[in-house]
Write an enzyme that holds these catalytic residues in place. Structure first.
Site, PDB file in Angstrom:
ATOM      1  N   SER A  38       0.834  -1.209   0.000  1.00 48.13           N
ATOM      2  CA  SER A  38       0.000   0.000   0.000  1.00 48.13           C
ATOM      3  C   SER A  38       0.863   1.252   0.000  1.00 48.13           C
ATOM      4  CB  SER A  38      -0.929   0.011   1.210  1.00 48.13           C
ATOM      5  OG  SER A  38      -1.731  -1.142   1.198  1.00 48.13           O
ATOM      6  N   SER A 105      -3.360 -10.975  -2.526  1.00 46.35           N
ATOM      7  CA  SER A 105      -3.562 -11.851  -3.704  1.00 46.35           C
ATOM      8  C   SER A 105      -2.622 -13.063  -3.647  1.00 46.35           C
ATOM      9  CB  SER A 105      -3.425 -11.077  -5.014  1.00 46.35           C
ATOM     10  OG  SER A 105      -2.373 -10.152  -5.041  1.00 46.35           O
TER      11      SER A 105
HETATM   12  S1  ADX Z   1      -6.402 -11.214   0.085  1.00 48.22           S
HETATM   13  O1  ADX Z   1      -5.694 -12.417   0.609  1.00 48.22           O
HETATM   14  O2  ADX Z   1      -7.830 -11.474  -0.072  1.00 48.22           O
HETATM   15  O3  ADX Z   1      -5.773 -10.688  -1.135  1.00 48.22           O
HETATM   16  P1  ADX Z   1      -6.499  -8.537   1.127  1.00 48.22           P
HETATM   17  O4  ADX Z   1      -5.333  -7.885   0.479  1.00 48.22           O
HETATM   18  O5  ADX Z   1      -7.841  -8.286   0.559  1.00 48.22           O
HETATM   19  O6  ADX Z   1      -6.219 -10.131   1.240  1.00 48.22           O
HETATM   20  O7  ADX Z   1      -6.550  -8.098   2.652  1.00 48.22           O
HETATM   21  C1  ADX Z   1      -5.393  -8.212   3.439  1.00 48.22           C
HETATM   22  C2  ADX Z   1      -5.498  -7.383   4.708  1.00 48.22           C
HETATM   23  O8  ADX Z   1      -6.544  -7.852   5.522  1.00 48.22           O
HETATM   24  C3  ADX Z   1      -4.224  -7.518   5.524  1.00 48.22           C
HETATM   25  O9  ADX Z   1      -3.293  -6.504   5.222  1.00 48.22           O
HETATM   26  C4  ADX Z   1      -4.728  -7.410   6.940  1.00 48.22           C
HETATM   27  O10 ADX Z   1      -4.786  -6.045   7.316  1.00 48.22           O
HETATM   28  C5  ADX Z   1      -6.144  -7.908   6.883  1.00 48.22           C
HETATM   29  N1  ADX Z   1      -6.370  -9.284   7.343  1.00 48.22           N
HETATM   30  C6  ADX Z   1      -7.313  -9.650   8.239  1.00 48.22           C
HETATM   31  N2  ADX Z   1      -7.338 -10.985   8.403  1.00 48.22           N
HETATM   32  C7  ADX Z   1      -6.374 -11.502   7.585  1.00 48.22           C
HETATM   33  C8  ADX Z   1      -5.914 -12.829   7.313  1.00 48.22           C
HETATM   34  N3  ADX Z   1      -6.448 -13.893   7.903  1.00 48.22           N
HETATM   35  N4  ADX Z   1      -4.881 -12.982   6.433  1.00 48.22           N
HETATM   36  C9  ADX Z   1      -4.345 -11.906   5.847  1.00 48.22           C
HETATM   37  N5  ADX Z   1      -4.731 -10.618   6.048  1.00 48.22           N
HETATM   38  C10 ADX Z   1      -5.758 -10.415   6.913  1.00 48.22           C
END
Ligand code: ADX
Length: 192
Positions: A38, A105
């Protein structure tokens, strides 16, 4: 891949970008939570904006509060999260924008499916490969500590997988490069 330019009208996506005097494309930041995705997106956007470009950031924390607020962190929901954001990014590129996408991702096939939505040469995968130990040391949101205590299940890098890109356009390790150095590398890679 479907063609959004046809039924919508006579104004093609490249005409829209040309009206903005720019090339439209997507920069896709992937990496662990706390890797610096970010932060890099924000600084690359600022650089491009100062150059007169029209940009937009799609960020996990933001999008998960709205468009994807129905989604959890299960594998199926993460896949749906990435599918949606890839589609939105594609629409924005067709609208003529430079889109900066910042999501963990974690799954390779979902990033590859995202790439496949874009015209050749308009998708740049930036692997923010800051090591887990450094992300955990920073623990900006105090989430790794909670995950280690078992308070956040399926946390990426702890008990949920992250599949590293095999041939991204660029790799950035923010434990080795400053923000400015990283931004310069990204700007050079996207060639704008
Ligand atoms: S993704 O895996 O679906 O791509 P995304 O980028 O939307 O994840 O969200 C990640 C953010 O969600 C992390 O930076 C963190 O702040 C928060 N978060 C909350 N729970 C989780 C989890 N179990 N794993 C990873 N990130 C999490």
């Amino acid at each position: 891949m479907y063609d959004l330019s046809g039924p919508q009208g006579l104004v093609r996506p490249d005409y829209r970008a040309a009206r903005k005097k720019q090339r439209a494309f997507c920069v896709w930041f992937t990496g662990l939570s706390g890797a610096g995705k970010s932060t890099l997106a924000v600084h690359v956007e600022q650089f491009l904006h100062n150059q007169g470009r029209h940009t937009f950031i799609l960020d996990g924390d933001h999008v998960r509060a709205g468009l994807c607020r129905d989604l959890s962190f299960s594998e199926a929901d993460r896949r749906e999260n990435i599918r949606r954001v890839a589609e939105v990014a594609r629409l924005m590129v067709d609208a003529g924008l430079i889109v900066l996408v910042s999501f963990i991702s974690p799954f390779r096939r979902d990033r590859d499916a995202a790439r496949a939505l874009f015209p050749a040469g308009s998708f740049y995968e930036v692997f923010v490969e800051t090591p887990l130990a450094e992300c955990e040391r920073r623990d900006v949101k105090q989430l790794y500590a909670k995950a280690r205590q078992g308070l956040i299940p399926q946390f990426t890098g702890i008990d949920s997988p992250y599949e590293a890109p095999i041939s991204p356009e660029l790799r950035i390790d923010t434990s080795e490069l400053s923000i400015n150095e990283s931004v310069v590398q990204i700007i050079c890679a996207i060639g704008t």
